[in-house]
Scaffold this motif. Structure first.
Motif, PDB file in Angstrom:
ATOM      1  N   GLN A  61       8.471   5.307 -36.936  1.00  0.00           N
ATOM      2  CA  GLN A  61       9.141   6.432 -36.289  1.00  0.00           C
ATOM      3  C   GLN A  61       9.675   7.353 -37.363  1.00  0.00           C
ATOM      4  O   GLN A  61      10.269   6.914 -38.335  1.00  0.00           O
ATOM      5  N   VAL A  62       9.449   8.647 -37.158  1.00  0.00           N
ATOM      6  CA  VAL A  62       9.892   9.656 -38.118  1.00  0.00           C
ATOM      7  C   VAL A  62      10.730  10.690 -37.382  1.00  0.00           C
ATOM      8  O   VAL A  62      10.373  11.119 -36.285  1.00  0.00           O
ATOM      9  N   LYS A  63      11.823  11.060 -38.010  1.00  0.00           N
ATOM     10  CA  LYS A  63      12.598  12.206 -37.527  1.00  0.00           C
ATOM     11  C   LYS A  63      12.270  13.357 -38.463  1.00  0.00           C
ATOM     12  O   LYS A  63      12.610  13.325 -39.640  1.00  0.00           O
ATOM     13  N   PHE A  64      11.534  14.347 -37.913  1.00  0.00           N
ATOM     14  CA  PHE A  64      11.244  15.547 -38.686  1.00  0.00           C
ATOM     15  C   PHE A  64      12.441  16.479 -38.577  1.00  0.00           C
ATOM     16  O   PHE A  64      12.904  16.774 -37.473  1.00  0.00           O
ATOM     17  N   VAL A  65      12.960  16.904 -39.708  1.00  0.00           N
ATOM     18  CA  VAL A  65      14.003  17.923 -39.755  1.00  0.00           C
ATOM     19  C   VAL A  65      13.282  19.167 -40.266  1.00  0.00           C
ATOM     20  O   VAL A  65      12.936  19.262 -41.445  1.00  0.00           O
ATOM     21  N   ILE A  66      13.004  20.075 -39.336  1.00  0.00           N
ATOM     22  CA  ILE A  66      12.191  21.247 -39.633  1.00  0.00           C
ATOM     23  C   ILE A  66      13.122  22.408 -39.948  1.00  0.00           C
ATOM     24  O   ILE A  66      13.841  22.887 -39.077  1.00  0.00           O
ATOM     25  N   LYS A  67      13.121  22.816 -41.210  1.00  0.00           N
ATOM     26  CA  LYS A  67      14.004  23.899 -41.662  1.00  0.00           C
ATOM     27  C   LYS A  67      13.181  25.152 -41.903  1.00  0.00           C
ATOM     28  O   LYS A  67      12.279  25.150 -42.739  1.00  0.00           O
ATOM     29  N   ASN A  68      13.498  26.197 -41.181  1.00  0.00           N
ATOM     30  CA  ASN A  68      12.819  27.482 -41.370  1.00  0.00           C
ATOM     31  C   ASN A  68      13.641  28.304 -42.350  1.00  0.00           C
ATOM     32  O   ASN A  68      14.678  28.850 -42.001  1.00  0.00           O
ATOM     33  N   VAL A  69      13.158  28.386 -43.583  1.00  0.00           N
ATOM     34  CA  VAL A  69      13.858  29.161 -44.610  1.00  0.00           C
ATOM     35  C   VAL A  69      13.259  30.562 -44.732  1.00  0.00           C
ATOM     36  O   VAL A  69      13.694  31.348 -45.560  1.00  0.00           O
ATOM     37  N   GLY A  70      12.275  30.866 -43.887  1.00  0.00           N
ATOM     38  CA  GLY A  70      11.610  32.161 -43.937  1.00  0.00           C
ATOM     39  C   GLY A  70      12.316  33.229 -43.127  1.00  0.00           C
ATOM     40  O   GLY A  70      13.351  32.983 -42.501  1.00  0.00           O
ATOM     41  N   GLU A  71      11.720  34.407 -43.143  1.00  0.00           N
ATOM     42  CA  GLU A  71      12.263  35.555 -42.415  1.00  0.00           C
ATOM     43  C   GLU A  71      11.711  35.642 -40.992  1.00  0.00           C
ATOM     44  O   GLU A  71      12.256  36.351 -40.159  1.00  0.00           O
ATOM     45  N   LEU A  72      10.590  34.951 -40.717  1.00  0.00           N
ATOM     46  CA  LEU A  72       9.941  34.992 -39.411  1.00  0.00           C
ATOM     47  C   LEU A  72      10.173  33.686 -38.656  1.00  0.00           C
ATOM     48  O   LEU A  72      10.439  32.654 -39.268  1.00  0.00           O
ATOM     49  N   ASP A  73      10.035  33.727 -37.329  1.00  0.00           N
ATOM     50  CA  ASP A  73      10.059  32.495 -36.547  1.00  0.00           C
ATOM     51  C   ASP A  73       8.791  31.710 -36.869  1.00  0.00           C
ATOM     52  O   ASP A  73       7.738  32.291 -37.147  1.00  0.00           O
ATOM     53  N   HIS A  74       8.888  30.386 -36.812  1.00  0.00           N
ATOM     54  CA  HIS A  74       7.738  29.512 -37.041  1.00  0.00           C
ATOM     55  C   HIS A  74       7.760  28.388 -36.024  1.00  0.00           C
ATOM     56  O   HIS A  74       8.784  28.138 -35.387  1.00  0.00           O
ATOM     57  N   GLU A  75       6.620  27.714 -35.909  1.00  0.00           N
ATOM     58  CA  GLU A  75       6.507  26.548 -35.049  1.00  0.00           C
ATOM     59  C   GLU A  75       6.032  25.365 -35.857  1.00  0.00           C
ATOM     60  O   GLU A  75       5.388  25.529 -36.899  1.00  0.00           O
TER      61      GLU A  75
END
Length: 163
Positions: A61-75
């Motif tokens: 089991q993995v908990k992904f911590v998705i950090k968007n450091v960019g200027e645009l929205d991402h998925e």
């Protein structure tokens, strides 16, 4: 406000729902997991996730911590290569579609989202940003799921921690 499954099924007969998962099953945050931090960003060469490849064990089991450091929205959409490719085509037709599914999250600029996933199947899978233009700009990565006990000592495991 993030859309739910209703938006997916409202897309018509060519729309999609997320009831079958190719890369495993939704995780249980009450059970042990390893944390892997994923960075979503724009680069001078396009767009990217860091790390671009991770290796996990079957059953992990993995908990992904998705950090968007960019200027645009991402998925961050975790699926098979084939399913992500089909999904990217659907996103081209419905660019306003947003995801908050067990295997995918939309992350607005300068924010983060968490996703717990259990890799129940061995194989090679893909995580990708399916917002039109992002996938084509290189915003994708690979998850290799190996047999239990076969995780290489030098595997790119990102921020490996247990809860």
């Amino acid at each position: 406000l993030l859309a739910s499954h209703a938006v997916h099924s409202a897309a018509g007969p060519k729309g999609h729902t997320h009831t079958k998962f190719n890369a495993g099953v939704p995780g249980d945050p009450k059970k042990p997991f390893r944390v892997i931090e994923m960075i979503a960003k724009e680069t001078d060469k396009g767009m990217a996730f860091e790390p671009a490849k991770i290796i996990v064990e079957q059953g992990e089991q993995v908990k992904f911590v998705i950090k968007n450091v960019g200027e645009l929205d991402h998925e961050f959409m975790l699926d098979s290569f084939e399913a992500n490719k089909k999904h990217a085509i659907e996103m081209q037709k419905n660019p306003e579609m947003e995801h908050d599914d067990p295997n995918g999250k939309r992350v607005v600029s300068k924010k983060q989202a968490d996703m717990v996933w259990k890799f129940s199947k061995r194989g090679t899978f893909e995580y990708a940003c399916l917002i039109p233009g992002h996938y084509e700009a290189g915003m994708k990565g690979i998850v290799e799921v190996v047999a239990k006990g076969k995780l290489p000592k030098t595997a790119p495991t990102a921020a490996a921690k247990s809860n």
